[in-house]
Scaffold this motif. Structure first.
Motif, short mmCIF file in Angstrom:
data_model
loop_
_atom_site.label_atom_id
_atom_site.label_comp_id
_atom_site.label_asym_id
_atom_site.label_seq_id
_atom_site.Cartn_x
_atom_site.Cartn_y
_atom_site.Cartn_z
N GLU A 120 0.81 -1.21 0.00
CA GLU A 120 0.00 0.00 0.00
C GLU A 120 0.85 1.26 0.00
O GLU A 120 0.56 2.23 -0.70
CB GLU A 120 -0.93 0.00 1.22
CG GLU A 120 -1.74 1.26 1.38
CD GLU A 120 -2.68 1.57 0.23
OE1 GLU A 120 -3.05 2.74 0.10
OE2 GLU A 120 -3.03 0.67 -0.54
N TYR A 121 1.91 1.30 0.77
CA TYR A 121 2.68 2.52 0.93
C TYR A 121 3.76 2.74 -0.12
O TYR A 121 4.11 3.86 -0.43
CB TYR A 121 3.30 2.58 2.33
CG TYR A 121 2.25 2.77 3.39
CD1 TYR A 121 1.51 3.94 3.45
CD2 TYR A 121 1.96 1.76 4.28
CE1 TYR A 121 0.53 4.11 4.40
CE2 TYR A 121 0.98 1.92 5.25
CZ TYR A 121 0.27 3.11 5.30
OH TYR A 121 -0.71 3.26 6.23
N PHE A 122 4.29 1.68 -0.68
CA PHE A 122 5.34 1.81 -1.68
C PHE A 122 4.73 1.62 -3.06
O PHE A 122 4.91 0.60 -3.70
CB PHE A 122 6.47 0.82 -1.45
CG PHE A 122 7.27 1.10 -0.19
CD1 PHE A 122 7.25 2.33 0.42
CD2 PHE A 122 8.05 0.11 0.36
CE1 PHE A 122 7.97 2.58 1.58
CE2 PHE A 122 8.80 0.36 1.51
CZ PHE A 122 8.75 1.59 2.11
N THR A 123 4.02 2.63 -3.51
CA THR A 123 3.38 2.56 -4.82
C THR A 123 4.43 2.74 -5.92
O THR A 123 5.54 3.23 -5.66
CB THR A 123 2.31 3.67 -4.97
OG1 THR A 123 2.96 4.95 -4.90
CG2 THR A 123 1.24 3.54 -3.89
N ASP A 124 4.07 2.40 -7.13
CA ASP A 124 4.98 2.57 -8.26
C ASP A 124 5.35 4.05 -8.43
O ASP A 124 6.50 4.37 -8.73
CB ASP A 124 4.35 2.03 -9.55
CG ASP A 124 4.23 0.52 -9.55
OD1 ASP A 124 5.02 -0.15 -8.84
OD2 ASP A 124 3.35 -0.01 -10.24
#
Length: 125
Positions: free
Chosen positions: A4-8
């Motif tokens: 959730e937190y490390f999006t592309d």
């Protein structure tokens, strides 16, 4: 939670704007992957888990990212909590040998799933 937190978008901006931080994060993520693979391998060695390629299990976790999309959730009439609970059930059945399933207490996971669902939902809406 990492999904959730490390999006592309975040990763791409980090790579272009702060390449040193991106490299450190990338190295930490590789170490995390090695720890997860070691966990799977230990479970296989102890005959708790099915003999499944750990790399495939890790890639499978990336599917969650596409599921936590407001449009996807609304189109399919799903909640974040439903997705997390169903994903937990799928992983449990996929990983654990049938004779080990009875030892798993789902009640322990419910507060964790609820907590994650609240955090993810808050970020989505």
């Amino acid at each position: 939670m990492l999904v959730e937190y490390f999006t592309d978008i975040f990763l791409k901006e980090l790579e272009t704007g702060y390449p040193d931080c991106y490299d450190r994060l990338n190295e930490a993520m590789k170490q995390r992957e090695q720890q997860v693979l070691a966990f799977y391998e230990e479970g296989i060695r102890k005959s708790i888990f099915h003999d499944i390629n750990g790399k495939l299990l890790i890639i499978q976790d990336e599917l969650l990212r596409s599921m936590f999309n407001v449009k996807y959730l609304m189109t399919n009439q799903l909640t974040v909590q439903q997705i997390l609970y169903d994903y937990y059930q799928l992983k449990k059945i996929q990983l654990f040998k049938p004779e080990k399933l009875s030892a798993i207490d789902d009640e322990i996971m419910m507060p964790k799933i609820e907590h994650m669902a609240q955090k993810i939902t808050k970020n989505l809406f």
